[in-house]
Motif scaffolding. Sequence first.
Motif, PDB file in Angstrom:
ATOM      1  N   ARG A  41       0.835  -1.210   0.000  1.00 27.04           N
ATOM      2  CA  ARG A  41       0.000   0.000   0.000  1.00 27.04           C
ATOM      3  C   ARG A  41       0.870   1.261   0.000  1.00 27.04           C
ATOM      4  NH1 ARG A  41      -2.052  -0.326   4.881  1.00 27.04           N
ATOM      5  NH2 ARG A  41      -3.181  -2.198   4.315  1.00 27.04           N
ATOM      6  N   ASN A  42       1.894   1.294   0.845  1.00 25.41           N
ATOM      7  CA  ASN A  42       2.771   2.459   0.926  1.00 25.41           C
ATOM      8  C   ASN A  42       3.577   2.649  -0.356  1.00 25.41           C
ATOM      9  OD1 ASN A  42       1.875   2.990   3.501  1.00 25.41           O
ATOM     10  ND2 ASN A  42       3.611   2.011   4.510  1.00 25.41           N
ATOM     11  N   ALA A  43       4.062   1.559  -0.935  1.00 23.81           N
ATOM     12  CA  ALA A  43       4.850   1.656  -2.165  1.00 23.81           C
ATOM     13  C   ALA A  43       3.985   2.132  -3.329  1.00 23.81           C
ATOM     14  CB  ALA A  43       5.474   0.308  -2.489  1.00 23.81           C
ATOM     15  N   GLN A  44       2.733   1.702  -3.379  1.00 27.84           N
ATOM     16  CA  GLN A  44       1.835   2.152  -4.444  1.00 27.84           C
ATOM     17  C   GLN A  44       1.562   3.649  -4.316  1.00 27.84           C
ATOM     18  OE1 GLN A  44      -0.684   0.230  -6.651  1.00 27.84           O
ATOM     19  NE2 GLN A  44       0.533  -1.612  -6.537  1.00 27.84           N
ATOM     20  N   ARG A  45       1.385   4.115  -3.098  1.00 32.31           N
ATOM     21  CA  ARG A  45       1.145   5.557  -2.896  1.00 32.31           C
ATOM     22  C   ARG A  45       2.364   6.381  -3.257  1.00 32.31           C
ATOM     23  NH1 ARG A  45      -2.161   5.083   2.737  1.00 32.31           N
ATOM     24  NH2 ARG A  45      -4.134   4.491   1.786  1.00 32.31           N
ATOM     25  N   ALA A  46       3.572   5.814  -3.071  1.00 31.54           N
ATOM     26  CA  ALA A  46       4.816   6.514  -3.403  1.00 31.54           C
ATOM     27  C   ALA A  46       5.233   6.272  -4.859  1.00 31.54           C
ATOM     28  CB  ALA A  46       5.925   6.075  -2.463  1.00 31.54           C
ATOM     29  N   VAL A  52       8.726  -3.400  -4.427  1.00 37.21           N
ATOM     30  CA  VAL A  52       8.801  -3.340  -2.970  1.00 37.21           C
ATOM     31  C   VAL A  52       9.387  -4.664  -2.475  1.00 37.21           C
ATOM     32  CG1 VAL A  52       6.438  -4.157  -2.622  1.00 37.21           C
ATOM     33  CG2 VAL A  52       7.503  -2.801  -0.860  1.00 37.21           C
ATOM     34  N   VAL A  53      10.130  -4.608  -1.374  1.00 33.77           N
ATOM     35  CA  VAL A  53      10.784  -5.787  -0.811  1.00 33.77           C
ATOM     36  C   VAL A  53      10.110  -6.142   0.514  1.00 33.77           C
ATOM     37  CG1 VAL A  53      12.965  -6.711   0.045  1.00 33.77           C
ATOM     38  CG2 VAL A  53      12.956  -5.152  -1.895  1.00 33.77           C
ATOM     39  N   SER A  54       9.892  -7.435   0.722  1.00 33.56           N
ATOM     40  CA  SER A  54       9.266  -7.924   1.948  1.00 33.56           C
ATOM     41  C   SER A  54       9.949  -9.221   2.355  1.00 33.56           C
ATOM     42  CB  SER A  54       7.780  -8.168   1.693  1.00 33.56           C
ATOM     43  OG  SER A  54       7.159  -8.724   2.822  1.00 33.56           O
ATOM     44  N   PRO A  55      10.054  -9.501   3.641  1.00 26.50           N
ATOM     45  CA  PRO A  55      10.589 -10.806   4.053  1.00 26.50           C
ATOM     46  C   PRO A  55       9.706 -11.935   3.517  1.00 26.50           C
ATOM     47  CG  PRO A  55      10.480  -9.308   5.909  1.00 26.50           C
ATOM     48  CD  PRO A  55       9.774  -8.637   4.784  1.00 26.50           C
ATOM     49  N   ILE A  83      -4.083  -1.504  -7.769  1.00 30.36           N
ATOM     50  CA  ILE A  83      -4.682  -1.766  -6.457  1.00 30.36           C
ATOM     51  C   ILE A  83      -5.145  -0.440  -5.867  1.00 30.36           C
ATOM     52  CG2 ILE A  83      -4.291  -2.617  -4.116  1.00 30.36           C
ATOM     53  CD1 ILE A  83      -2.169  -4.490  -5.277  1.00 30.36           C
ATOM     54  N   THR A  84      -6.450  -0.274  -5.738  1.00 24.57           N
ATOM     55  CA  THR A  84      -7.008   0.931  -5.122  1.00 24.57           C
ATOM     56  C   THR A  84      -7.057   0.775  -3.608  1.00 24.57           C
ATOM     57  OG1 THR A  84      -8.395   1.168  -7.075  1.00 24.57           O
ATOM     58  CG2 THR A  84      -8.946   2.535  -5.179  1.00 24.57           C
TER      59      THR A  84
END
Length: 132
Positions: A15-20, A25-28, A74-75
Amino acid sequence: MSMTDPLGDMLTRIRNAQRAKKSEVVSPASRLRENVLEVLKKEGYILGYEKTNVRPGIDELHIKLKYFEGASVITEIFRVSTPGRRVYSSVKDLPRVYNGLGISIVSTPQGVMSDNDARKANVGGEILCQVF
């Protein structure tokens, strides 16, 4: 410090990466996160993901986000069932997100799948998150 809601953390990162307006985006990595990402990829909400090994025993997921005409695909993406409040549903009561325009991701005895696939397989389960 340990994380109490790993799936919620990944959804927040997306969500944060889409807004930016980030492209990746990287995730464990975890098996549940990979299964959820596989459903998002199959339904067309992300371009794809890649699992990379950082060091022995530690993996990361590189998630490629999808945009259409400058707007994110993704909205909305949010967690329904949390560690403190689990939400289960039978196949008859599976919620429709925006009258079928969005999806719910459900953890069933047959694996993690979208709500449409769960209806076709006639199984219910834990509603993990909703995406629109």
